[in-house]
Motif scaffolding. Structure first.
Motif, mmCIF file in Angstrom:
data_model
loop_
_atom_site.group_PDB
_atom_site.id
_atom_site.type_symbol
_atom_site.label_atom_id
_atom_site.label_comp_id
_atom_site.label_asym_id
_atom_site.label_seq_id
_atom_site.Cartn_x
_atom_site.Cartn_y
_atom_site.Cartn_z
ATOM 1 N N HIS A 1 0.869 -1.176 0.000
ATOM 2 C CA HIS A 1 0.000 0.000 0.000
ATOM 3 C C HIS A 1 0.906 1.225 0.000
ATOM 4 O O HIS A 1 1.352 1.672 1.068
ATOM 5 N N SER B 1 -3.491 3.371 -3.715
ATOM 6 C CA SER B 1 -3.444 2.187 -4.565
ATOM 7 C C SER B 1 -2.961 0.974 -3.769
ATOM 8 O O SER B 1 -2.477 1.098 -2.644
ATOM 9 N N THR B 2 -3.087 -0.202 -4.369
ATOM 10 C CA THR B 2 -2.550 -1.444 -3.817
ATOM 11 C C THR B 2 -1.745 -2.133 -4.908
ATOM 12 O O THR B 2 -2.166 -2.178 -6.071
ATOM 13 N N ARG C 1 0.113 -5.758 -5.747
ATOM 14 C CA ARG C 1 0.311 -7.159 -5.373
ATOM 15 C C ARG C 1 1.193 -7.822 -6.422
ATOM 16 O O ARG C 1 0.940 -7.685 -7.625
#
Length: 319
Positions: free
Chosen positions: A43, A48-49, A51
């Motif tokens: 994060h 935003s994220t 992955r």
């Protein structure tokens, strides 16, 4: 971009990968995490994220995925030298599921938590009842007296099956536990029910058994002529290849509609439904496997299930 989560040697996944020629496909088994793969959830602070899956020198941006097929993934396996292995593997399992659950792409058949809930037979039966399926007379209990009363009420024509799993281990031996008729000798052990519940159902006469595979909005139905062989009379999973014909089945429109509604109500985009077609023409619901095998049906009948799964994954349409 499509991610297929499954174990090594999965012929079903291999068949579908073949149907995905030209698509950007990655196959990964979470059992390789953490020893041979990395996962990250970031994060950055800008709303935003991010992955990421890392393996073999390649980093896959998971947020760019359009679909995940949760096929037959293994659970994370800690490095052999890891201390507190159970704790580490549970931490890794939660990390893995958190990654997949957080993604907004299409998940086939669903996220693990939804698959687990949909796989509960008692829950399936209740949803099927609400949708208007015919059901066998059923009792789920650990009360021996209630079991014996049910047995008497149906004049001994009953079968039993596990509440959930059909694989068990005792005294170092592994067993498969499928649907089986109750014999008079079994009644002498009825008291053991207090230790573990069981599903008891009135035996339903069969013209044929029907396997309905739902892929997105498509239905593929096959009839299994289980009554021609003693091996498959009570449970077709004792499949006798030389004596159990399988053919495409013409499913009535109302039953098709209920099958689609059942899969949708359970939160799935795929499901393998087992029905009985009775001699008097009723389709009786038995259960649904949210991640059931399909190659045996496809190979026996020519129904294009693999191609349909491939098209669903390419569509990337969330349900």
């Amino acid at each position: 971009m499509i991610l297929i989560l499954t174990c090594a040697g999965d012929e079903h996944a291999e068949r579908v990968v073949g149907a995905l020629a030209g698509a950007d496909v990655t196959v990964f088994d979470p059992a390789r995490f953490p020893a041979a793969a990395t996962l990250e959830i970031g994060h950055p602070g800008d709303g935003s994220t991010v992955r990421t899956l890392g393996r073999g020198g390649r980093r896959l941006a998971l947020d760019e995925l359009t679909a995940i097929w949760y096929r037959r993934p293994g659970n994370p396996v800690a490095h052999p030298l890891t201390v507190a292995r159970d704790h580490v593997e549970e931490e890794c399992r939660v990390m893995v599921e958190s990654v997949w659950d957080g993604l907004g792409c299409l998940k086939v058949p669903a996220s693990r938590s939804v698959i687990d809930r949909a796989g509960r037979k008692a829950y399936q039966l209740e949803v099927a009842r609400q949708l208007g399926f015919h059901l066998p007379a059923t009792l789920i209990t650990n009360d021996p007296e209630c079991f014996l009363d049910f047995y008497d009420r149906h004049e001994g024509q009953v079968i039993t099956k596990p509440v959930h799993g059909n694989r068990l281990e005792a005294d170092g031996e592994r067993f498969g536990r499928f649907a089986a008729p109750v014999t008079p000798a079994d009644l002498g052990h009825a008291g053991a029910l207090r230790l573990c519940p069981i599903i008891v159902q009135a035996y339903v006469p069969k013209r044929v058994e029907v396997r309905v595979t739902v892929v997105g909005g498509e239905i593929f139905a096959a009839e299994i002529h289980s009554q021609v062989s003693n091996h498959t009379r009570y449970d077709w999973r004792h499949y006798d290849p030389g004596a159990t014909p399988m053919l495409a089945h013409d499913l009535p429109g109302e039953v098709s509609r209920r099958c689609l509604e059942l899969v949708e109500r359970l939160g799935l985009s795929y499901g393998a439904i087992d029905l009985i077609l009775t001699p008097d023409g009723r389709h009786v619901f038995l259960e649904i496997n949210p991640n059931g095998q399909f190659l045996w049906i496809e190979d026996a009948t020519g129904l294009p299930i693999s191609a349909a799964i491939g098209e669903l994954l390419k569509s990337g349409v969330k349900r």
